[in-house]
Structures are given as structure tokens and as C-alpha cells.
Scaffold this motif. Structure first.
Motif, short mmCIF file in Angstrom:
data_model
loop_
_atom_site.label_atom_id
_atom_site.label_comp_id
_atom_site.label_asym_id
_atom_site.label_seq_id
_atom_site.Cartn_x
_atom_site.Cartn_y
_atom_site.Cartn_z
N LEU A 17 0.86 -1.18 0.00
CA LEU A 17 0.00 0.00 0.00
C LEU A 17 0.89 1.23 0.00
N ARG A 18 0.67 2.12 -0.96
CA ARG A 18 1.43 3.36 -1.01
C ARG A 18 0.46 4.52 -0.83
N LEU A 19 0.77 5.37 0.16
CA LEU A 19 -0.17 6.42 0.54
C LEU A 19 0.47 7.79 0.48
N MET A 20 -0.23 8.71 -0.13
CA MET A 20 0.16 10.11 -0.10
C MET A 20 -0.35 10.73 1.19
N GLN A 21 0.49 11.52 1.84
CA GLN A 21 0.06 12.22 3.03
C GLN A 21 0.81 13.55 3.15
N ALA A 52 -11.12 8.98 9.02
CA ALA A 52 -10.24 8.16 8.17
C ALA A 52 -8.93 8.84 7.83
N GLY A 53 -8.85 10.16 7.93
CA GLY A 53 -7.63 10.84 7.52
C GLY A 53 -7.33 10.58 6.06
N ILE A 54 -6.12 10.11 5.77
CA ILE A 54 -5.73 9.81 4.38
C ILE A 54 -6.21 8.43 3.94
N GLY A 55 -6.94 7.74 4.83
CA GLY A 55 -7.50 6.44 4.48
C GLY A 55 -6.66 5.24 4.88
N ALA A 56 -5.63 5.45 5.71
CA ALA A 56 -4.67 4.38 5.97
C ALA A 56 -5.31 3.12 6.53
N ALA A 57 -6.11 3.24 7.59
CA ALA A 57 -6.67 2.04 8.22
C ALA A 57 -7.67 1.34 7.30
N GLY A 58 -8.60 2.10 6.75
CA GLY A 58 -9.60 1.50 5.88
C GLY A 58 -9.00 0.86 4.65
N LEU A 59 -8.03 1.52 4.03
CA LEU A 59 -7.41 0.98 2.83
C LEU A 59 -6.53 -0.23 3.15
N ALA A 60 -5.87 -0.20 4.32
CA ALA A 60 -5.10 -1.38 4.73
C ALA A 60 -6.01 -2.58 4.94
N LEU A 79 -7.64 16.25 3.71
CA LEU A 79 -7.32 14.85 4.01
C LEU A 79 -8.27 13.91 3.27
N ALA A 80 -9.54 14.28 3.19
CA ALA A 80 -10.50 13.45 2.46
C ALA A 80 -10.12 13.34 0.99
N GLU A 81 -9.61 14.42 0.41
CA GLU A 81 -9.18 14.37 -0.98
C GLU A 81 -7.97 13.46 -1.14
N LEU A 82 -7.05 13.50 -0.18
CA LEU A 82 -5.91 12.58 -0.23
C LEU A 82 -6.39 11.13 -0.09
N ALA A 83 -7.38 10.90 0.77
CA ALA A 83 -7.93 9.54 0.91
C ALA A 83 -8.53 9.06 -0.41
N ARG A 84 -9.25 9.95 -1.08
CA ARG A 84 -9.84 9.58 -2.37
C ARG A 84 -8.74 9.25 -3.39
N ARG A 85 -7.71 10.07 -3.42
CA ARG A 85 -6.60 9.84 -4.35
C ARG A 85 -5.84 8.56 -4.00
N ASN A 86 -5.69 8.31 -2.71
CA ASN A 86 -4.99 7.09 -2.29
C ASN A 86 -5.75 5.83 -2.68
N ALA A 87 -7.07 5.88 -2.52
CA ALA A 87 -7.87 4.72 -2.92
C ALA A 87 -7.72 4.47 -4.42
N ALA A 88 -7.80 5.53 -5.21
CA ALA A 88 -7.68 5.38 -6.65
C ALA A 88 -6.29 4.89 -7.05
N ALA A 89 -5.24 5.44 -6.43
CA ALA A 89 -3.88 5.07 -6.78
C ALA A 89 -3.58 3.61 -6.45
N ASN A 90 -4.26 3.07 -5.43
CA ASN A 90 -4.05 1.68 -5.04
C ASN A 90 -5.11 0.74 -5.61
N GLU A 95 -15.63 4.88 -1.20
CA GLU A 95 -16.23 6.21 -1.28
C GLU A 95 -15.66 7.05 -0.15
N THR A 96 -15.45 8.33 -0.44
CA THR A 96 -14.91 9.26 0.55
C THR A 96 -15.99 10.28 0.88
N ILE A 97 -16.25 10.46 2.17
CA ILE A 97 -17.33 11.33 2.64
C ILE A 97 -16.73 12.39 3.56
N VAL A 98 -16.93 13.66 3.22
CA VAL A 98 -16.51 14.75 4.10
C VAL A 98 -17.62 15.00 5.10
#
Length: 254
Positions: A17-21, A52-60, A79-90, A95-98
Motif C-alpha cells: 500500500l502506497r499512501l500520499m500524506q 479516516a484521515g488519508i484512508g490508511a486504516a480502511g485501505l489497509a 485529508l478526504a481528498e488525499l484519501a480519495r486519491r490514495n484509494a484510486a492510486a491503489n 467512497e470518501t465522505i466529508v
């Protein structure tokens, strides 16, 4: 918008898993990965990650358990936008909800989080006591780390509302606040399992991972502690497997 120079890309789960933060502010680490490892989801489950922040736990978790229906809930739009981008990149469907976790039920429902709609909720709420912890001047870091007296109760209440009967809540909290966790879970939750997490053998626990079932009636279980480091301060092979996503924690039902 976050500038590219303000973002790092970091490897988690042994590179799976590679995450932008953001370079500054709250950054994902072991807490998120341990939380993901403590969850017993299965394909088809509706899984909601609070804060969720950048999505680390949910994406892991999604990397370990394919086919979950994942929602990442985060109050901070950047942070929600980074989570959305991280999901797509991986290549992970999410779905990302603000949304503020303490918002009214109508706000949850309008974002597709109606009562009794989730199978699993995971959360890593802000847990530092403001009376004992000097908050960071960085607004995002302060929001992510420092709790008010009502934070945990509000987050648990929101989880109870959206979980189905027998749905599972799993959270991570500071070890010296376990009484707060049990008090928050006393309304509507049971079948509680507690896993202490120790930074070093022979030292007090620094975190607790807690699993609770909505409407559960089984006795509370206190599990043997997880030692992140042995006496020689070298990471244990079992811990390495967990942090690399190759093993789950004992809160996960067989």
C-alpha cells in the motif's frame, strides 16, 4: 489545494500500500495498521472508517480483505481528498465522505449512512487528554490528536446508530483511558474484547485495541498483550507480519 511539495508518498504493509500524506500535521503510522489488522470483515460487508484521515486504516483493511464496501469518513476536506486519491492510486474501491462524526443523524443519512446500514465501523478517534497534552499549533494535527470530554462518547454513539444489530465496532485508544472506552461502550455494546499493545516488553501498555458487538451479550475478554518490540528492541517476526498485512490480530474471530 495541497501543493505537491507538501506531500510525501509512503509505503505501508511492506509496500503493498502506497499512501500520499501531508508532510506536516498528523501522519499515519502503526496505530492505523494495527487497527486494520484487528478487524474481522468479510467480502460484501459495509465497512465505515470514522476519522479516516488519508484512508490508511480502511485501505489497509481493504488490501487484506477483498470485496468490502468501504466508506472513508473524514472532517478535513484536504485529508478526504488525499484519501480519495490514495484509494484510486491503489486500485481500491472506496467512497470518501466529508463529514463530522459528531454531526446530526440527518447529515449521516444524506451521505448514505443511515441507521442500521453498516456491518463494521472502525475508528481511531482523537484521544489525547487536553488537560495533560499540549496541543499542536497545527490545526489539523490538533484536531487529529486532542479529544474533548465528549469525543469518544459522540463517536461511539454515531457508530451504534449506523451499525446493524450484531455489527462490530473496533477502535484504538490510549491504554490509560480504557475506563473511558468501557463507559462509552456500556450503552448498546457487549461481547467486548480488549488487546493491550505494549511498546516494549516489561513496560505498561501504550494502546488498547477494543472490539465490541452491537447488542452483544458475551463476557468481556482481556487478551494477552501484543509486544511491539522484544527486550532486545528488535521487532518481533509476528509483529512484522501484522504490520506487513500478512497476519491478523487475535481480536479477529477464527
Amino acid at each position: 489545494m495541497i501543493e505537491a511539495a507538501d506531500i510525501t508518498e509512503d509505503a505501508f504493509l511492506g509496500g503493498q500500500l502506497r499512501l500520499m500524506q501531508k508532510r506536516s500535521g498528523h501522519r499515519a503510522g502503526h496505530d492505523a495498521i494495527l487497527l486494520a489488522a484487528a478487524i474481522d470483515a468479510k467480502a460484501g460487508d459495509r465497512v465505515v472508517d470514522f476519522g479516516a484521515g488519508i484512508g490508511a486504516a480502511g485501505l489497509a483493511l481493504a488490501r487484506r480483505v477483498a470485496g468490502i464496501r468501504l466508506s472513508l469518513v473524514e472532517i478535513d476536506p484536504e485529508l478526504a481528498e488525499l484519501a480519495r486519491r490514495n484509494a484510486a492510486a491503489n486500485a481500491i474501491a472506496a467512497e470518501t465522505i466529508v463529514l463530522d462524526v459528531t454531526a446530526e443523524p440527518q447529515a449521516f443519512a444524506s451521505n448514505g449512512l443511515s441507521p442500521d446500514s453498516a456491518d463494521v465501523v472502525l475508528m481511531n478517534p482523537p484521544f489525547n487528554d487536553p488537560a495533560r497534552h499540549r496541543g499542536s499549533p497545527d490545526r489539523a494535527r490538533h484536531t487529529a490528536h486532542v479529544a474533548t470530554e465528549e469525543t469518544l462518547h459522540a463517536w461511539v454513539h454515531a457508530a451504534r446508530r449506523i451499525l446493524r444489530s450484531n455489527g462490530v465496532l473496533t477502535l484504538i485508544w490510549r491504554a490509560d483511558g480504557i475506563a473511558e472506552v468501557l463507559a462509552a461502550l456500556s450503552r448498546g455494546f457487549g461481547s467486548v474484547s480488549i488487546l493491550p499493545v505494549h511498546g516494549e516488553a516489561g513496560r505498561p501498555a501504550i494502546r488498547v485495541l477494543v472490539r465490541a458487538v452491537k447488542g452483544g451479550r458475551a463476557p468481556t475478554r482481556l487478551l494477552p498483550g501484543l509486544m511491539l518490540n522484544n527486550e532486545s528492541r528488535m521487532s518481533e517476526s509476528a509483529v512484522t507480519q501484522i504490520l506487513e498485512g500478512r497476519a491478523a490480530l487475535p481480536l479477529v474471530e477464527p
